[in-house]
Structure formats: C-alpha cells, structure tokens
Design an enzyme around this catalytic site. Sequence first.
Site, PDB file in Angstrom:
ATOM      1  CB  ALA A  88     118.608  24.862  19.890  1.00 52.46           C
ATOM      2  CE  LYS A  89     114.985  17.748  21.976  1.00 50.79           C
ATOM      3  NZ  LYS A  89     113.733  17.698  21.215  1.00 50.79           N
TER       4      LYS A  89
END
Length: 437
Positions: free
Chosen positions: A121-122
């Site tokens: 994720a980011k």
Amino acid sequence: MELKEMNRKLKNHPEPKKNATGMVENVMEQFNTAADHINLNPNIRKILAVTNNELIIHFPAKRDNGDVEIFTGYRVQHNNALGPYKGGLRYHDTVDIDAARALAMWMTWKTSLAGLPYGGAKGGIKINPKLYTQSELERITRRFTYALGENIGPEHDIPAPDVNTNAQTMAWIADTYMSTKSPSERSTYQHVVTGKPVGSGGLEGRDRATGYGVFLCIKLWMEEKNIDITGKRFIVQGFGNVGYWAALFMEKAGAVMVGVQDAFASIYTSTGIDVETLYGHIKANEGSVQNYPEANQIDKDDFFGLDCDIIIPAALGNQITQDNAPSIKAILIAEGANGPTNVEGEKILLNRGVAIIPDILCNSGGVITSYFEWLQNRNGELWKLEEVMEKLETKLGASFHNVLRAAEERNIDMRTAAYIIAIERIEKAYVQRGIFP
Ligand code: NAD
C-alpha cells in the site's frame, strides 16, 4: 527561516518537473516484463494489474492563524494476498492517485521479495510541508489519520515514514489512532504504524535500516564482482533519511562521496564531501545542501553525469531517464528511492553495461525492519540494535543472493529477476487458495 522567505526560495529554485506522471506505466511495464518471462497465470495477472482499494480524502485542518485549509490525502491498497497492506505515507506536492498507485504496487513486490507476511500500500498528502509549521503539520497529520479511520489498522494496513514524514509523524498517527480505541485496549494498537520513535514503541535501528540496506546491497554487489569499495566515488540524490544513512555507511566502508543533490541545489567536489559535516550544514540550513562552503554548486541537469563509480538515487521517482542516462559514467546504480529509473532510462543503461540494483531489493531494509518493529510491538518485546542489524543483514543478504542467482540462471537483469521471485510467491498463494466463491 520565515515561511515567506521559504516561499521565495522555492520559487527561485523550483523542483524538477513533477514526476508522478508515468510512474504507473513504469511499474506496469516492469511487472508485465517479468510476468511474460514466467508465463504468469492470466487470471492472476488480471488481479495483480489493478489495485484492490483506492481512497481519496478531502479533509480540513486549522492553520495557526485560525484559517481552515482543505487538504487532499490518499491511501491506495494494491494487494494483500500475503498479509496486511504495508507501505509509507509521503507528504509532497507530487502526491496524487497515480503516484500512490505505482508506489503501492512497488510495495507489494518489495514485501513479497523480502519474504514478509505483508501486501502493498502507499499514500500521503499532496502538500509542501516546508510551508507549514510543526503544530500545523501535527494537526494535519492527526486529522488525516482520523479521516483514514478503520482503513488503516495493525492487522489491516500499516503505514510507515516516506518522503517528508518521519518518526514524529508516525508517533502522531499512532497516538491519534490509539486515542479512538477504548482505554483498556489502546496500548495494543501501537503497531498501527512502524518507524515510530524508539521511546514510543519504535525499533532500535529502524532509522538507519533503509540506508544500511542500500549500502549492504552495494557492498555485496562489489564483492560478487571482485571490486574493492575503498576509494570508490559515489553521488547521492536526496540527502534525507535514506540518502544520509546510505552515504554514512558508504563512507565508513572507505568510499568517497563527491556529489549530492537535494530539492534545492546540487553540489560537487572531486576531493570528497564529509558526510557528517554536510549533515551539520543541512541541519543549520533548513534541510538543504545549498551554500555548502566545501563544495561547488553545479547545475542540476549535470548531476547524474558527474564523474563517479556509483549513483545512489534516494529522492523521488523518474529521475534517471532517457534524457540523462546516456551521460551517466557510473558502473552501478543503487536505487534507494522508489522508481527512480524509468523504463527507457533503464534500457539505455543496461545496453551500456551499467548495473542497477532495483528499488524493491535495494531499499527493502526499511520494510524488513518495519516488520521487526511490528513483531516487537505485537509480542511485547524490546529488541536490541545489534540484534536488529544482524537479522536485517541476514534477511537482506539472502534476498540479494536469491535475486543475483535468479538473474544469472535466467540471464536477465536484476530487476526482472527480483520481480519474478516476488510475483511467483504471490501467484502460489492465489493458486493454493483459489478465488472466492
Ligand atoms: P526524506 O524526506 O527523508 O528525504 C528526501 C530527500 O530528497 C531530501 O533531501 C529532499 O531535499 C530530496 N528531494 C526531494 N525532492 C527532490 C528533487 N526533486 N530532486 C532532488 N532531491 C529531492 O525521504 P526518505 O525517507 O529519505 O525517502 C527517499 C526515497 O526513498 C523515497 O523515494 C522513498 O519512497 C524511498 N524509501 C524510503 C524508505 C524509508 O525508510 N524512509 C524506505 C524505502 C524507500
């Protein structure tokens, strides 16, 4: 420095062109190249080519003068086949949905390659944090955390520091998240983020882990090629968490830093720049290498073509491209940043025999130690620095040799080899589990 003066400084020294554009294309092309090599199951290719969840949040926060400003934050969760989503939060004006998508995908490959029980994720906030005070940044961070709500969580999605966020940012996030829980269970949630200060559940050594990992990969590569690291000249783009620590470990090993570029300026001297002295200058100079008296200021476009053996890009994505790759003189690029080399730039470099240690391997020391921090919090333990560094070296060293072996066996570049290892691990999980229903 006054905010007004900072505004003027930024205007006089604008950052290089926005670089979010093309990052998704970059990561997708890298993914497709590896997927083609292994004839990846077409159904799994479909799944991995898209992100699972994408969140865009507009949220208000108060300035010190009482005015309310609306900010835009992002969190993209690419894949969680191997475990909870994991990846940093970036505060930068290039943050947008495309940048978050690409960076989330890179995290999936990175955690898989490292053999961690995580997905990717980011996210972050589209903001230039230099234009805000500490108390404003605290309110912005806390309000963003509150808005993210249950979209993050210690067993669901675990953020960490990235560009312009640090241990302090993580402490604010942890405190805000924990404050929304019932008092009796609050303290069991501190592993909602990693990269916290050691005094509040952080891990000894997490601060230097990414930079140390970059150095370790360079050292192992040099050993494989029978090249002595002593006296080798290196340049670093980005002198923040990753760039500073990588440079320090390189210097300790006998290499010489001859050039540094940050968001404000580029400096060079053939006689070498002392890492700690430059760090001291930066501390006293609002975080910039500008006006460092012991080196010459150079044009930013001449930076990557400097006379050196190793380049450590440790800033943003899409920095080494078809425009500057032909002028590169180094023999090795060690990618501290995520996505610093675009596909066209990489083709030119590989054709010219320049080796690249890919980001998903080279900067994975950060997420490996984030995993250690998560385990430490989860198990109620306190790990010692020596233990952390030893475990990091073992884990990253094994990853490095796996990638190098795969590259040699298949006669491919290290990035494609790293992707193949990462993708095959995720493919296996899908094949074993099947697709519900
Ligand atoms: P940081 O905020 O500590 O430092 C960023 C540095 O890059 C600063 O020196 C800044 O001046 C410089 N910079 C910003 N824009 C620039 C530009 N346009 N040109 C040149 N320099 C510029 O960030 P960090 O944590 O060191 O992260 C750097 C890179 O490493 C990012 O790509 C990040 O995703 C990646 N990374 C970080 C970690 C980590 O643990 N912090 C882990 C893995 C990967």
